[in-house]
Design a protein around this motif. Structure first.
Motif, PDB file in Angstrom:
ATOM      1  N   GLU A  21      -7.795   0.772   6.583  1.00 34.74           N
ATOM      2  CA  GLU A  21      -7.148   1.210   7.616  1.00 34.74           C
ATOM      3  C   GLU A  21      -7.934   1.608   8.667  1.00 34.74           C
ATOM      4  O   GLU A  21      -7.894   1.539   9.927  1.00 34.74           O
ATOM      5  CB  GLU A  21      -6.050   2.408   7.194  1.00 34.74           C
ATOM      6  CG  GLU A  21      -5.051   2.784   7.994  1.00 34.74           C
ATOM      7  CD  GLU A  21      -5.597   3.943   9.261  1.00 34.74           C
ATOM      8  OE1 GLU A  21      -5.051   3.705  10.506  1.00 34.74           O
ATOM      9  OE2 GLU A  21      -6.332   4.553   8.930  1.00 34.74           O
ATOM     10  N   HIS A  53       1.017   4.268  -2.775  1.00 35.19           N
ATOM     11  CA  HIS A  53       0.758   5.818  -2.315  1.00 35.19           C
ATOM     12  C   HIS A  53       1.987   6.650  -2.902  1.00 35.19           C
ATOM     13  O   HIS A  53       2.071   7.817  -3.478  1.00 35.19           O
ATOM     14  CB  HIS A  53       0.879   5.807  -0.800  1.00 35.19           C
ATOM     15  CG  HIS A  53       1.007   7.275  -0.350  1.00 35.19           C
ATOM     16  ND1 HIS A  53       0.079   8.001  -0.511  1.00 35.19           N
ATOM     17  CD2 HIS A  53       1.818   7.953   0.482  1.00 35.19           C
ATOM     18  CE1 HIS A  53       0.358   9.476   0.029  1.00 35.19           C
ATOM     19  NE2 HIS A  53       1.453   9.105   0.799  1.00 35.19           N
ATOM     20  N   ARG A  95      -5.735   3.256  -3.806  1.00 35.78           N
ATOM     21  CA  ARG A  95      -5.226   4.001  -2.540  1.00 35.78           C
ATOM     22  C   ARG A  95      -6.602   4.369  -1.617  1.00 35.78           C
ATOM     23  O   ARG A  95      -6.423   4.003  -0.337  1.00 35.78           O
ATOM     24  CB  ARG A  95      -4.575   5.119  -2.831  1.00 35.78           C
ATOM     25  CG  ARG A  95      -4.289   6.260  -1.984  1.00 35.78           C
ATOM     26  CD  ARG A  95      -3.308   5.701  -0.751  1.00 35.78           C
ATOM     27  NE  ARG A  95      -2.943   6.577   0.214  1.00 35.78           N
ATOM     28  CZ  ARG A  95      -2.390   6.238   1.279  1.00 35.78           C
ATOM     29  NH1 ARG A  95      -1.819   4.930   1.383  1.00 35.78           N
ATOM     30  NH2 ARG A  95      -2.070   7.071   2.256  1.00 35.78           N
ATOM     31  N   ASP A 113      -7.403   1.396   0.464  1.00 40.34           N
ATOM     32  CA  ASP A 113      -6.448   1.160   1.278  1.00 40.34           C
ATOM     33  C   ASP A 113      -6.506   2.114   2.601  1.00 40.34           C
ATOM     34  O   ASP A 113      -6.599   1.529   3.564  1.00 40.34           O
ATOM     35  CB  ASP A 113      -4.900   1.340   0.854  1.00 40.34           C
ATOM     36  CG  ASP A 113      -4.330   0.401  -0.196  1.00 40.34           C
ATOM     37  OD1 ASP A 113      -5.048  -0.697  -0.032  1.00 40.34           O
ATOM     38  OD2 ASP A 113      -3.461   0.936  -1.029  1.00 40.34           O
ATOM     39  N   HIS A 117      -6.828  -3.603  -6.218  1.00 38.47           N
ATOM     40  CA  HIS A 117      -5.320  -3.854  -6.250  1.00 38.47           C
ATOM     41  C   HIS A 117      -5.217  -4.839  -7.384  1.00 38.47           C
ATOM     42  O   HIS A 117      -4.164  -4.712  -8.168  1.00 38.47           O
ATOM     43  CB  HIS A 117      -4.833  -4.350  -5.017  1.00 38.47           C
ATOM     44  CG  HIS A 117      -4.243  -3.391  -3.910  1.00 38.47           C
ATOM     45  ND1 HIS A 117      -3.135  -2.885  -4.008  1.00 38.47           N
ATOM     46  CD2 HIS A 117      -4.912  -2.623  -3.039  1.00 38.47           C
ATOM     47  CE1 HIS A 117      -2.906  -2.012  -3.165  1.00 38.47           C
ATOM     48  NE2 HIS A 117      -4.113  -1.793  -2.372  1.00 38.47           N
ATOM     49  N   GLN A 160     -11.028  -4.084  -1.621  1.00 37.75           N
ATOM     50  CA  GLN A 160      -9.548  -3.696  -1.617  1.00 37.75           C
ATOM     51  C   GLN A 160      -8.779  -4.526  -2.634  1.00 37.75           C
ATOM     52  O   GLN A 160      -7.870  -4.374  -3.511  1.00 37.75           O
ATOM     53  CB  GLN A 160      -8.899  -3.528  -0.207  1.00 37.75           C
ATOM     54  CG  GLN A 160      -7.402  -3.320  -0.132  1.00 37.75           C
ATOM     55  CD  GLN A 160      -6.848  -3.545   1.099  1.00 37.75           C
ATOM     56  OE1 GLN A 160      -7.130  -4.510   2.056  1.00 37.75           O
ATOM     57  NE2 GLN A 160      -5.931  -2.622   1.783  1.00 37.75           N
ATOM     58  N   ALA A 165       0.769  -1.364   0.019  1.00 33.93           N
ATOM     59  CA  ALA A 165       0.015  -0.059   0.022  1.00 33.93           C
ATOM     60  C   ALA A 165       0.732   1.430   0.116  1.00 33.93           C
ATOM     61  O   ALA A 165       0.602   2.260  -0.599  1.00 33.93           O
ATOM     62  CB  ALA A 165      -0.952   0.002   0.945  1.00 33.93           C
ATOM     63  N   ASP A 173     -12.404  -5.454   2.683  1.00 36.63           N
ATOM     64  CA  ASP A 173     -11.364  -6.160   2.207  1.00 36.63           C
ATOM     65  C   ASP A 173     -11.495  -6.712   0.806  1.00 36.63           C
ATOM     66  O   ASP A 173     -10.423  -6.741   0.113  1.00 36.63           O
ATOM     67  CB  ASP A 173     -10.749  -6.908   3.141  1.00 36.63           C
ATOM     68  CG  ASP A 173     -12.086  -8.133   3.544  1.00 36.63           C
ATOM     69  OD1 ASP A 173     -13.078  -7.673   3.254  1.00 36.63           O
ATOM     70  OD2 ASP A 173     -11.810  -9.106   4.090  1.00 36.63           O
TER      71      ASP A 173
END
Length: 300
Positions: A103, A53, A96, A99, A130, A126, A49, A123
């Motif tokens: 978090e 970024h 991003r 992610d 990705h 995510q 991740a 998740d």
């Protein structure tokens, strides 16, 4: 005994920086960005991740540099590259954002709310984002884009056009004028920050981010005697960008509950994460305080 070589190195660095013109400064900044994209490519493809970024940061820094030196470098080739960068930024941004949401969802105070309020699990989103990003990063299209950016920076048509100019400003003069203009624009656009809608607040955040990144890039590029002039502007610009960015992240996380009304005390309404309103208000206060500091920081 060790101070003398360091001072000699600093003097040499200052002499080199002082000899840069606008074209050379632009090339140094943007080639560093291309190098960062290449350096983080494999880690981003592996699902890191932070690497994702850092690629986004590098692209944003590159775009900020082009905008800053636009009268010198912007041309037809950049307009083509800009469209390709926008294509790559799509999956980068989605990855991003997912992610950041994850978090938040992992934090103890939000874990139960997230599980209760969301339909598709964060998740799962995510992973999907990705996978899409990895396909884009590994594609021939991305490889061609990175190579084309480096080639344009090093030997684009803009460079020959700049070298033919007889009235080119010095780097320090040009930077002072552009930084003053960018700061004045930020101050003007943020006058009614408290009442700005989400889209205008987002545009203000991007402008603050570009301003901050250019101050950082120029600190590494211009002669030492000019660097001190940037520090008084950098701190409030960074605080403004971060406060607005944190607010956007929190709002995006809260958006997981959209379309999921809850019943509280007999009333239907949207359920926000625990402490959402107070946290958002504090972020707004931090952004307004940073804006005021930037407004009163003075011209370069």
């Amino acid at each position: 005994m060790r101070a003398r070589p360091i001072e000699t190195s600093n003097r040499r660095e200052g002499a080199e920086a002082a000899g840069l013109d606008c074209a050379a400064a632009f090339q140094k900044m943007t080639l560093d960005c291309v190098a960062a994209i290449k350096a983080h490519h494999s880690s981003a493809c592996a699902g890191d991740a932070e690497a994702v970024h850092q690629i986004r940061v590098a692209i944003t820094r590159l775009r900020a540099a082009v905008a800053f030196f636009a009268p010198i470098v912007a041309d037809a080739e950049w307009r083509r590259l800009k469209k390709e960068i926008a294509w790559l930024n799509g999956p980068l941004g989605a990855a991003r954002d997912s992610d950041v949401v994850m978090e938040y969802a992992r934090r103890k105070r939000y874990r139960a709310w997230s599980q209760r309020m969301t339909g598709e699990q964060p998740d799962q989103r995510q992973v999907r984002n990705h996978r899409r990003l990895v396909r884009c990063l590994r594609s021939a299209r991305t490889q061609r884009l990175v190579a084309a950016m480096a080639r344009w920076i090093r030997q684009g048509a803009w460079l020959e056009r700049y070298r033919r100019r007889q009235d080119a400003e010095t780097l320090q003069s040009y930077c002072a004028g552009e930084l003053n203009r960018w700061r004045e624009r930020l101050v003007r656009k943020g006058r009614h920050l408290k009442t700005l809608g989400a889209s205008r607040r987002h545009r203000l955040r991007i402008k603050a981010k570009h301003f901050r990144y250019m101050l950082e890039a120029l600190t590494e590029t211009v002669a030492p005697r000019s660097r001190g002039e940037f520090h008084g502007l950098h701190r409030p610009a960074k605080r403004l960008q971060r406060a607005l960015g944190d607010m956007r992240d929190l709002e995006r996380f809260a958006g997981l509950a959209s379309g999921s009304p809850q019943v509280e005390n007999g009333k239907r309404g949207r359920k926000y994460p625990p402490g959402y309103r107070n946290r958002r208000e504090k972020m707004f206060d931090a952004a307004i305080a940073a804006y005021r500091d930037l407004k009163h920081a003075g011209a370069c």
